[in-house]
Motif scaffolding. Structure first.
Motif, PDB file in Angstrom:
ATOM      1  N   LYS A  99       0.829  -1.195   0.000  1.00 41.24           N
ATOM      2  CA  LYS A  99       0.000   0.000   0.000  1.00 41.24           C
ATOM      3  C   LYS A  99       0.865   1.246   0.000  1.00 41.24           C
ATOM      4  CE  LYS A  99      -0.862  -0.298   5.016  1.00 41.24           C
ATOM      5  NZ  LYS A  99      -0.301   0.949   5.523  1.00 41.24           N
ATOM      6  N   TRP A 100       0.278   2.350  -0.536  1.00 36.36           N
ATOM      7  CA  TRP A 100       0.956   3.634  -0.641  1.00 36.36           C
ATOM      8  C   TRP A 100       0.013   4.735  -0.163  1.00 36.36           C
ATOM      9  CZ3 TRP A 100       0.624  -0.161  -4.253  1.00 36.36           C
ATOM     10  CH2 TRP A 100       1.825  -0.802  -4.594  1.00 36.36           C
ATOM     11  N   ARG A 101       0.563   5.686   0.552  1.00 39.65           N
ATOM     12  CA  ARG A 101      -0.242   6.785   1.081  1.00 39.65           C
ATOM     13  C   ARG A 101      -0.541   7.794  -0.019  1.00 39.65           C
ATOM     14  NH1 ARG A 101      -1.465   8.739   6.083  1.00 39.65           N
ATOM     15  NH2 ARG A 101      -0.198   7.087   7.040  1.00 39.65           N
ATOM     16  N   LEU A 102      -1.810   8.129  -0.187  1.00 45.07           N
ATOM     17  CA  LEU A 102      -2.212   9.175  -1.113  1.00 45.07           C
ATOM     18  C   LEU A 102      -2.324  10.520  -0.405  1.00 45.07           C
ATOM     19  CD1 LEU A 102      -5.042   7.321  -3.095  1.00 45.07           C
ATOM     20  CD2 LEU A 102      -2.651   7.641  -3.767  1.00 45.07           C
ATOM     21  N   ALA A 103      -2.906  10.481   0.780  1.00 44.33           N
ATOM     22  CA  ALA A 103      -3.073  11.672   1.609  1.00 44.33           C
ATOM     23  C   ALA A 103      -3.139  11.192   3.055  1.00 44.33           C
ATOM     24  CB  ALA A 103      -4.341  12.440   1.221  1.00 44.33           C
ATOM     25  N   LYS A 104      -3.323  12.133   3.973  1.00 48.97           N
ATOM     26  CA  LYS A 104      -3.322  11.768   5.386  1.00 48.97           C
ATOM     27  C   LYS A 104      -4.386  10.727   5.702  1.00 48.97           C
ATOM     28  CE  LYS A 104      -3.659  13.665  10.053  1.00 48.97           C
ATOM     29  NZ  LYS A 104      -3.824  14.888  10.881  1.00 48.97           N
ATOM     30  N   PRO A 120      -7.006  -5.185  -5.796  1.00 45.52           N
ATOM     31  CA  PRO A 120      -6.708  -3.755  -5.627  1.00 45.52           C
ATOM     32  C   PRO A 120      -7.782  -3.090  -4.766  1.00 45.52           C
ATOM     33  CG  PRO A 120      -7.671  -4.146  -7.777  1.00 45.52           C
ATOM     34  CD  PRO A 120      -7.521  -5.500  -7.134  1.00 45.52           C
ATOM     35  N   PHE A 121      -7.386  -2.062  -4.010  1.00 43.85           N
ATOM     36  CA  PHE A 121      -8.350  -1.400  -3.131  1.00 43.85           C
ATOM     37  C   PHE A 121      -7.902   0.030  -2.847  1.00 43.85           C
ATOM     38  CE2 PHE A 121      -5.149  -3.322  -0.412  1.00 43.85           C
ATOM     39  CZ  PHE A 121      -4.867  -2.329   0.496  1.00 43.85           C
ATOM     40  N   ILE A 122      -8.839   0.830  -2.394  1.00 43.47           N
ATOM     41  CA  ILE A 122      -8.538   2.154  -1.851  1.00 43.47           C
ATOM     42  C   ILE A 122      -8.939   2.125  -0.379  1.00 43.47           C
ATOM     43  CG2 ILE A 122     -10.793   3.113  -2.553  1.00 43.47           C
ATOM     44  CD1 ILE A 122      -9.237   5.800  -2.970  1.00 43.47           C
ATOM     45  N   ARG A 123      -8.065   2.644   0.478  1.00 42.88           N
ATOM     46  CA  ARG A 123      -8.291   2.616   1.925  1.00 42.88           C
ATOM     47  C   ARG A 123      -8.616   4.011   2.435  1.00 42.88           C
ATOM     48  NH1 ARG A 123      -4.442  -0.819   5.747  1.00 42.88           N
ATOM     49  NH2 ARG A 123      -5.716  -2.375   4.642  1.00 42.88           N
ATOM     50  N   HIS A 157       2.363   4.133  13.853  1.00 45.08           N
ATOM     51  CA  HIS A 157       2.809   2.743  13.977  1.00 45.08           C
ATOM     52  C   HIS A 157       1.634   1.774  14.077  1.00 45.08           C
ATOM     53  CE1 HIS A 157       6.705   4.484  14.450  1.00 45.08           C
ATOM     54  NE2 HIS A 157       6.441   4.993  15.643  1.00 45.08           N
ATOM     55  N   SER A 158       0.530   2.109  13.467  1.00 41.96           N
ATOM     56  CA  SER A 158      -0.654   1.244  13.500  1.00 41.96           C
ATOM     57  C   SER A 158      -1.519   1.574  12.294  1.00 41.96           C
ATOM     58  CB  SER A 158      -1.442   1.466  14.794  1.00 41.96           C
ATOM     59  OG  SER A 158      -2.709   0.840  14.718  1.00 41.96           O
ATOM     60  N   ASN A 159      -2.288   0.580  11.842  1.00 46.38           N
ATOM     61  CA  ASN A 159      -3.226   0.819  10.742  1.00 46.38           C
ATOM     62  C   ASN A 159      -4.418   1.640  11.189  1.00 46.38           C
ATOM     63  OD1 ASN A 159      -1.974  -0.414   8.553  1.00 46.38           O
ATOM     64  ND2 ASN A 159      -2.622  -2.441   9.225  1.00 46.38           N
ATOM     65  N   GLY A 160      -4.643   1.737  12.503  1.00 45.73           N
ATOM     66  CA  GLY A 160      -5.788   2.483  12.997  1.00 45.73           C
ATOM     67  C   GLY A 160      -7.094   1.801  12.643  1.00 45.73           C
TER      68      GLY A 160
END
Length: 210
Positions: free
Chosen positions: A55-60, A105-108, A116-119
């Motif tokens: 996974k890659w961060r798109l925004a906060k 594939p997915f968007i989170r 340090h956590s997926n929240g």
């Protein structure tokens, strides 16, 4: 349909062992909602998978990703007079087992963002699977003199599609994830004449090293 493990499965296992950060395990029950699920035994029919996630961060508050997994689903078939899949023979026990390699594939969407956590998050996406090994297993009660039961294994089934795809949704609480999948394709070829088996899968996934 080949019965040998594909090279992509061996690569997935090696990569997961070498990079254990995003390994996940899941188990789910198979059922039907808007279609008749009378062909299978609910509670026994289920799916197991082991996979690896990128996974890659798109925004906060959002991320883009996909996972690759080995997926095994087993449909335990009811034995009654209405049975037609894959034949009308009544056995002691019978099941269809699908071994697949699945890409999802997915968007989170991050609901609670923690260091340090997926929240807490929601995943929305789809999946596509290659059914590389499908098996029909049956157990007959005393079919031959002197035998208590006979087990039969049929492979290279010509009434099975090689590929399937569908939609998925997940809600996660750090490493614990509840998910649902909806298969949009029929497991069987058009020429088989078989109606589709239940298309819904509901279960739980655990991130081993998240």
């Amino acid at each position: 349909v080949s019965c040998k493990p594909p090279i992509v499965l061996l690569i997935l296992i090696y990569w997961s062992l070498a990079h254990p950060k995003y390994i996940n395990l899941s188990y789910a029950f198979i059922t039907g909602l808007d279609n008749d699920s009378s062909e299978i035994i609910f509670g026994k029919s289920g799916a197991f998978s082991i996979g690896y996630l990128w996974k890659w961060r798109l925004a906060k508050w959002s991320e883009l990703g996909f996972d690759v997994a080995y997926h095994r689903s087993a449909f335990h078939l009811k034995q009654d007079s209405s049975k037609i899949i894959p034949n009308s023979i009544i056995y002691k026990r019978e099941k269809l087992v699908f071994n697949s390699i699945v890409v999802s594939p997915f968007i989170r969407i991050k609901l609670v963002n923690r260091l340090h956590s997926n929240g807490i998050f929601i995943d929305l996406g789809g999946y596509a699977g290659w059914q590389y090994d499908v098996r029909h297993k049956s157990v007959e009660r005393r079919p031959n003199p002197g035998a208590n039961q006979t087990k039969t294994l049929d492979t290279r089934l010509d009434y099975i599609r090689d590929y399937n795809y569908g939609l998925l949704a997940r809600i996660g609480f750090n490493r614990f994830v509840f998910y649902g999948r909806y298969r949009m394709t029929n497991l069987f070829t058009d020429r088989s004449g078989f109606r589709n088996l239940p298309q819904y899968e509901f279960g739980m996934r655990i991130g081993i090293h998240q």
